[in-house]
Write an enzyme that holds these catalytic residues in place. Structure first.
Site, mmCIF file in Angstrom:
data_model
loop_
_atom_site.group_PDB
_atom_site.id
_atom_site.type_symbol
_atom_site.label_atom_id
_atom_site.label_comp_id
_atom_site.label_asym_id
_atom_site.label_seq_id
_atom_site.Cartn_x
_atom_site.Cartn_y
_atom_site.Cartn_z
ATOM 1 N N PRO A 100 47.095 32.285 33.506
ATOM 2 C CA PRO A 100 45.636 32.210 33.576
ATOM 3 C C PRO A 100 44.915 33.018 32.506
ATOM 4 O O PRO A 100 45.346 34.094 32.118
ATOM 5 C CB PRO A 100 45.315 32.755 34.967
ATOM 6 N N ASN A 101 43.819 32.431 32.064
ATOM 7 C CA ASN A 101 42.862 33.023 31.131
ATOM 8 C C ASN A 101 43.362 33.115 29.698
ATOM 9 O O ASN A 101 42.599 33.515 28.815
ATOM 10 C CB ASN A 101 42.383 34.398 31.614
ATOM 11 N N ARG A 125 38.239 36.477 24.432
ATOM 12 C CA ARG A 125 38.373 37.319 25.623
ATOM 13 C C ARG A 125 38.875 38.711 25.238
ATOM 14 O O ARG A 125 39.954 38.854 24.679
ATOM 15 C CB ARG A 125 39.365 36.685 26.602
ATOM 16 N N TYR A 137 43.223 42.027 23.253
ATOM 17 C CA TYR A 137 44.058 40.879 22.911
ATOM 18 C C TYR A 137 43.927 40.411 21.468
ATOM 19 O O TYR A 137 44.652 39.509 21.047
ATOM 20 C CB TYR A 137 43.743 39.708 23.853
ATOM 21 N N ASN A 162 54.429 33.938 29.503
ATOM 22 C CA ASN A 162 53.397 34.964 29.614
ATOM 23 C C ASN A 162 52.637 34.631 30.889
ATOM 24 O O ASN A 162 51.733 33.803 30.869
ATOM 25 C CB ASN A 162 52.462 34.966 28.407
ATOM 26 N N ARG A 169 47.934 50.215 30.588
ATOM 27 C CA ARG A 169 46.585 49.871 31.030
ATOM 28 C C ARG A 169 46.371 50.335 32.472
ATOM 29 O O ARG A 169 46.829 51.404 32.847
ATOM 30 C CB ARG A 169 46.376 48.363 30.835
ATOM 31 N N ALA A 191 47.930 37.547 34.481
ATOM 32 C CA ALA A 191 47.647 38.313 35.701
ATOM 33 C C ALA A 191 48.635 38.021 36.831
ATOM 34 O O ALA A 191 48.860 38.879 37.697
ATOM 35 C CB ALA A 191 46.223 38.044 36.173
#
Length: 151
Positions: free
Chosen positions: A13-14, A21, A26, A77, A110, A80
């Site tokens: 997602p995303n 973003r 990123y 990948n 993070r 989330a």
């Protein structure tokens, strides 16, 4: 061209928002840029490539199933879903294809919740923090694992 089935590069997602973003995390590389890099890498190794992205967990599970049936290896990948999806863990464990987990950023550096990766429990290895280059390295590792299994 190699006798190997294609490598499946799966994105969660995303990641379709890459380039705009959170560029401070990123960068400005787009998903299309990453796909081009992956295709170039696969071509240089003489293997086919399937490149997919979805924002839906169930669709990603189904892509893993397809990769297990029609591919030689998986580069994933999970974004989330890395930190939340036991379904992805079970899907990777349930197919007969080695998986390499890739992250553009360094998740453990993070937020604390990003230190947990369910996918890592099933992946042959994890590459993180190297930006788009991580995908190239992931494909190279996945092909080496698939070649070793094919012997």
């Amino acid at each position: 061209m190699s006798d190997l089935k294609p490598v499946f590069v799966l994105n969660g997602p995303n990641l379709n928002l890459l380039g705009t973003r959170e560029p401070e995390i990123y960068g400005t590389t787009t998903l299309a840029d990453i796909e081009a890099l992956c295709r170039q890498t696969a071509e240089s190794l003489g293997v086919g490539l399937v490149f997919e992205q979805t924002n839906h967990e169930g669709a990603l599970v189904e892509l893993i199933h397809t990769a297990g049936a029609k591919g030689s290896a998986i580069v994933i990948n999970p974004a989330a879903y890395t930190h939340t999806s036991i379904a992805l863990l079970d899907a990777i464990k349930g197919v007969d294809a080695p998986a390499i987990e890739v992250h553009l950023s360094q998740p453990v550096a993070r937020e604390a919740f990003r230190a947990v990766s369910y996918v890592s429990l099933a992946a042959a290895g994890t590459i993180s923090g190297l930006g788009a280059r991580g995908y190239e390295l992931g494909i190279r590792a996945a092909v080496q694992l698939a070649q070793a299994r094919a012997k």
